[in-house]
Design a protein around this motif. Sequence first.
Motif, PDB file in Angstrom:
ATOM      1  N   THR A 194     -36.887  22.875  78.689  1.00  0.00           N
ATOM      2  CA  THR A 194     -36.986  22.311  77.349  1.00  0.00           C
ATOM      3  C   THR A 194     -38.178  23.096  76.382  1.00  0.00           C
ATOM      4  N   THR A 195     -39.372  22.639  77.111  1.00  0.00           N
ATOM      5  CA  THR A 195     -40.572  22.970  76.241  1.00  0.00           C
ATOM      6  C   THR A 195     -40.761  24.388  76.339  1.00  0.00           C
ATOM      7  N   GLN A 196     -40.321  25.120  77.616  1.00  0.00           N
ATOM      8  CA  GLN A 196     -40.514  26.478  77.547  1.00  0.00           C
ATOM      9  C   GLN A 196     -39.523  27.180  76.363  1.00  0.00           C
ATOM     10  N   ARG A 197     -38.752  26.586  76.216  1.00  0.00           N
ATOM     11  CA  ARG A 197     -37.656  27.070  75.067  1.00  0.00           C
ATOM     12  C   ARG A 197     -38.174  26.959  73.852  1.00  0.00           C
ATOM     13  N   ALA A 198     -38.775  25.592  73.671  1.00  0.00           N
ATOM     14  CA  ALA A 198     -39.232  25.334  72.259  1.00  0.00           C
ATOM     15  C   ALA A 198     -40.561  26.006  71.883  1.00  0.00           C
ATOM     16  N   VAL A 199     -41.053  26.578  73.051  1.00  0.00           N
ATOM     17  CA  VAL A 199     -42.506  27.354  72.626  1.00  0.00           C
ATOM     18  C   VAL A 199     -41.831  28.698  72.136  1.00  0.00           C
ATOM     19  N   LEU A 200     -41.013  29.120  72.969  1.00  0.00           N
ATOM     20  CA  LEU A 200     -40.131  30.433  72.561  1.00  0.00           C
ATOM     21  C   LEU A 200     -39.680  30.583  71.345  1.00  0.00           C
ATOM     22  N   LEU A 201     -38.936  29.487  71.120  1.00  0.00           N
ATOM     23  CA  LEU A 201     -37.977  29.354  69.944  1.00  0.00           C
ATOM     24  C   LEU A 201     -39.065  29.347  68.500  1.00  0.00           C
ATOM     25  N   THR A 202     -39.973  28.245  68.543  1.00  0.00           N
ATOM     26  CA  THR A 202     -40.482  28.089  67.534  1.00  0.00           C
ATOM     27  C   THR A 202     -41.614  29.347  67.221  1.00  0.00           C
ATOM     28  N   ALA A 203     -42.146  29.855  68.179  1.00  0.00           N
ATOM     29  CA  ALA A 203     -43.197  31.144  68.152  1.00  0.00           C
ATOM     30  C   ALA A 203     -42.248  32.013  67.691  1.00  0.00           C
ATOM     31  N   THR A 204     -40.937  32.283  67.788  1.00  0.00           N
ATOM     32  CA  THR A 204     -40.496  33.364  67.447  1.00  0.00           C
ATOM     33  C   THR A 204     -39.388  33.282  66.312  1.00  0.00           C
ATOM     34  N   GLN A 205     -38.778  31.977  66.013  1.00  0.00           N
ATOM     35  CA  GLN A 205     -38.318  31.807  64.877  1.00  0.00           C
ATOM     36  C   GLN A 205     -39.327  31.601  63.655  1.00  0.00           C
ATOM     37  N   LEU A 206     -40.103  31.032  63.568  1.00  0.00           N
ATOM     38  CA  LEU A 206     -41.170  30.660  62.637  1.00  0.00           C
ATOM     39  C   LEU A 206     -41.842  31.990  62.309  1.00  0.00           C
ATOM     40  N   THR A 207     -42.449  32.717  63.312  1.00  0.00           N
ATOM     41  CA  THR A 207     -43.306  33.683  63.165  1.00  0.00           C
ATOM     42  C   THR A 207     -42.276  35.045  62.564  1.00  0.00           C
ATOM     43  N   SER A 208     -41.270  35.117  63.178  1.00  0.00           N
ATOM     44  CA  SER A 208     -40.382  36.331  62.850  1.00  0.00           C
ATOM     45  C   SER A 208     -40.095  36.260  61.213  1.00  0.00           C
ATOM     46  N   TYR A 209     -39.641  34.942  60.954  1.00  0.00           N
ATOM     47  CA  TYR A 209     -39.294  34.560  59.343  1.00  0.00           C
ATOM     48  C   TYR A 209     -40.504  34.808  58.595  1.00  0.00           C
ATOM     49  N   ASP A 210     -41.602  34.213  58.970  1.00  0.00           N
ATOM     50  CA  ASP A 210     -42.874  34.208  58.089  1.00  0.00           C
ATOM     51  C   ASP A 210     -43.229  35.910  58.009  1.00  0.00           C
ATOM     52  N   HIS A 211     -43.363  36.546  59.336  1.00  0.00           N
ATOM     53  CA  HIS A 211     -44.186  37.831  59.153  1.00  0.00           C
ATOM     54  C   HIS A 211     -43.090  38.866  58.691  1.00  0.00           C
ATOM     55  N   PHE A 212     -41.776  38.810  58.942  1.00  0.00           N
ATOM     56  CA  PHE A 212     -40.825  39.729  58.305  1.00  0.00           C
ATOM     57  C   PHE A 212     -41.082  39.607  56.983  1.00  0.00           C
ATOM     58  N   LYS A 213     -40.771  38.285  56.254  1.00  0.00           N
ATOM     59  CA  LYS A 213     -40.762  38.152  54.991  1.00  0.00           C
ATOM     60  C   LYS A 213     -42.031  38.812  54.150  1.00  0.00           C
ATOM     61  N   HIS A 214     -43.189  38.463  54.790  1.00  0.00           N
ATOM     62  CA  HIS A 214     -44.420  39.034  54.109  1.00  0.00           C
ATOM     63  C   HIS A 214     -44.444  40.574  54.302  1.00  0.00           C
ATOM     64  N   THR A 215     -43.774  40.871  55.234  1.00  0.00           N
ATOM     65  CA  THR A 215     -44.055  42.246  55.405  1.00  0.00           C
ATOM     66  C   THR A 215     -43.036  43.106  54.522  1.00  0.00           C
ATOM     67  N   LEU A 216     -41.863  42.652  54.027  1.00  0.00           N
ATOM     68  CA  LEU A 216     -41.112  43.213  53.124  1.00  0.00           C
ATOM     69  C   LEU A 216     -41.648  42.716  51.683  1.00  0.00           C
ATOM     70  N   ILE A 217     -42.595  41.834  51.567  1.00  0.00           N
ATOM     71  CA  ILE A 217     -43.099  41.633  49.811  1.00  0.00           C
ATOM     72  C   ILE A 217     -44.183  42.598  50.084  1.00  0.00           C
ATOM     73  N   SER A 218     -44.957  42.665  51.281  1.00  0.00           N
ATOM     74  CA  SER A 218     -46.341  43.682  51.254  1.00  0.00           C
ATOM     75  C   SER A 218     -45.752  44.976  50.783  1.00  0.00           C
ATOM     76  N   ASN A 219     -44.748  45.513  51.451  1.00  0.00           N
ATOM     77  CA  ASN A 219     -44.084  46.800  50.985  1.00  0.00           C
ATOM     78  C   ASN A 219     -43.440  47.143  49.846  1.00  0.00           C
ATOM     79  N   ASN A 220     -43.338  45.938  48.950  1.00  0.00           N
ATOM     80  CA  ASN A 220     -42.390  46.092  47.834  1.00  0.00           C
ATOM     81  C   ASN A 220     -41.173  46.425  48.176  1.00  0.00           C
TER      82      ASN A 220
END
Length: 302
Positions: free
Chosen positions: A179-205
Amino acid sequence: MDSDLIQKFMFGGFSCQVAACVSHPVDTIKTRMQLDGELAKSSNHVKKYPNMFTGMRIIAQEEGIRGLYKGLTAAILREAIYSTLRMGFYEVFKELFSGHKDIQQSDYSYFSILLIKFTAGGLAGMLGSGIATPTDLVKVRFQAEGPGVKPRYKSTFRAFYDIYSKEGLQGLYRGVVPTTQRAVLLTATQLTSYDHFKHTLISNNIMQEGFPLHFVSSMFAGLMSAITTSAVDNVKTRLMNQKYKGELYSGSMDCLIKTIKAEGIRGLNKGFISQWMRIGPHSITTFIVFEQLRKFFNINPI
């Protein structure tokens, strides 16, 4: 702790509670599909739930619409604890590790920022999951109960009492490792993917801050989350559904090995489509509600 930070914690938990209500029927069929033919040779077993849509129809026919919402109370309670902590601490850890209020304005390289976000997400997920595991366990046990089976528990809160009385504190934390392994993978992937992908799209106009950007970024986050967590989510579900430790598996590794031996590698990815169809809408709902609440209360977007 400033008021904005408190609100971020509260809004994160509330957003995920809303998302849980939206995605719960898919989460239920995902759980059933993961347990369908458990440890049975794939060539000899006829699946009761061959796919997500047929499975949902079968549950609705045999158990009514309420059958698709088994374990919802536990799911909402889980998000109130787990997601309030993981969504809130993600930004706390991100600022702590970077030393910047806005990491996007720092001098760190693209990949350094990505690593900081991934680490922050993983730690936040571990913290939230370690505390909220009992709620996840109760949710899984309610969802696993099919038609014609005598309910194990009279209610959600009675379930916590009964499990503690019969299995002790260890019983409430059965499956805590995957459960903890899944939570580590999920939160690291989900929040990072959203946050980083979003700002990549913004920074590249490519896109600007707003609803369309939130939607596209959350879709990407949902897909990435399903890919990284599918196998460990299967292991978690099987361990949590055991009545006692050692009924079928002695631990995470034993479950992993037995599943592969009996069902092949594909057994670890049972219910992947339903996993994706669950985490996809869950991610979209979570981030859109979260961003809109932040906008309404004049808090900077993620």
